[in-house]
Design an enzyme around this catalytic site. Sequence first.
Site, PDB file in Angstrom:
ATOM      1  N   SER A   1       7.420  22.765 -15.866  1.00 53.77           N
ATOM      2  CA  SER A   1       6.098  22.994 -16.454  1.00 53.77           C
ATOM      3  C   SER A   1       5.936  22.218 -17.763  1.00 53.77           C
ATOM      4  O   SER A   1       4.855  21.692 -18.063  1.00 53.77           O
ATOM      5  CB  SER A   1       5.868  24.488 -16.676  1.00 53.77           C
ATOM      6  OG  SER A   1       6.949  25.080 -17.376  1.00 53.77           O
TER       7      SER A   1
ATOM      8  N   LYS B   1      15.860  30.546 -13.471  1.00 58.88           N
ATOM      9  CA  LYS B   1      15.318  30.439 -14.817  1.00 58.88           C
ATOM     10  C   LYS B   1      14.215  31.482 -14.957  1.00 58.88           C
ATOM     11  O   LYS B   1      13.250  31.482 -14.202  1.00 58.88           O
ATOM     12  CB  LYS B   1      14.744  29.040 -15.068  1.00 58.88           C
ATOM     13  CG  LYS B   1      14.050  28.897 -16.434  1.00 58.88           C
ATOM     14  CD  LYS B   1      13.356  27.553 -16.584  1.00 58.88           C
ATOM     15  CE  LYS B   1      12.633  27.461 -17.932  1.00 58.88           C
ATOM     16  NZ  LYS B   1      11.890  26.191 -18.099  1.00 58.88           N
TER      17      LYS B   1
ATOM     18  N   SER C   1      11.416  32.700 -17.506  1.00 58.37           N
ATOM     19  CA  SER C   1      10.698  32.298 -18.711  1.00 58.37           C
ATOM     20  C   SER C   1       9.863  33.418 -19.299  1.00 58.37           C
ATOM     21  O   SER C   1       9.041  33.184 -20.190  1.00 58.37           O
ATOM     22  CB  SER C   1       9.807  31.079 -18.415  1.00 58.37           C
ATOM     23  OG  SER C   1      10.599  29.931 -18.243  1.00 58.37           O
TER      24      SER C   1
ATOM     25  N   GLY D   1      14.383  30.983 -20.139  1.00 62.09           N
ATOM     26  CA  GLY D   1      13.483  29.864 -20.400  1.00 62.09           C
ATOM     27  C   GLY D   1      12.519  30.133 -21.537  1.00 62.09           C
ATOM     28  O   GLY D   1      11.549  29.396 -21.722  1.00 62.09           O
TER      29      GLY D   1
END
Length: 321
Positions: free
Chosen positions: A47, A166, A168, A191
């Site tokens: 991202s 991950k 986030s 993350g």
Amino acid sequence: MPIKLDGILLPVTTPFLKNEDVDTEGLNTNLARWNDTGIIGYVVLGSTGERANLDEPEYLQVIETARHAVPEELTFIAGAGQQSTRGTIKEIERAAKAGAEAVLVITPSFYKSAITQDALVRHYQAVADAARVPVILYSMPDLTGIKIEPETAARLSEHQNIIGMKDSSADIAKFAETVRLVPDDFALMIGNGTVFCEALQAGARGGILAVGCTAPGLCIEIYRAVQAGNIDRAKTLQNKLTPLARAVTKTYGIGGLKTAMELAGLVGGAVRAPLQRPNEIATAEITQLLRQANDAVNGDATGETAFAATGASLAQPRSDA
């Protein structure tokens, strides 16, 4: 050879020229600088890398460019994930051919009400069955509105080609529950730089941190402090990292991160519209936060652990970016 996931990986930005073309020279410059900071690897086109703003030829161009610039001893992961399982499988195959040694696969989200936890299990199992490189799950609820729940991560951790996740979010309670449910060899990565220290204490193997692109030394020092059991030092350093991490992610986004990178002497470059770079007031705030982050490691920073830039030596962001 197992993929190294214990430490700091950088989810790198994709620099653009003023006309918004991919700046491959700028990408090479940044990677050469980051290679010597003590990180263990990279994620390109997650991202933070503006994957959603790149077409397919650009996607492959960035992976191939970065692959040539990243030493073999550093982990090299590419972001992937289309809205369909079929499209995701095809994208992973292209990423693997371009040089990715693993893929970070974000949850589909457009048909959000249909993306149940069972649907995620079926999706990721099919993707992992087809992928010829290892798969890392990517839970990014702030962007997608979809969270991979601890029980879902545990079910997916049973697949031999799904090696980690991950997370986030900033939900440390859920993160700790995921740690409890998955096997020890399943790599859980945080993350979100605002809770890095807490996540490490909860069992994170390391971090894939956007803020690390501009303050890798501070992130590494937090990691090392926790590993050494020096939690007081880790918390002190985290207090310096948190405001910067928040500014270059949630508050000012990728434009803010690219501004901070330029202040640290890296190539930030343009963002692709409709994303924007921060205004002068925001840039002044980012400058101060970056100075404080640099000061936190000033005195014990080395070429191995930090950029060694003090507040007095911060560069000026490009006016044409």
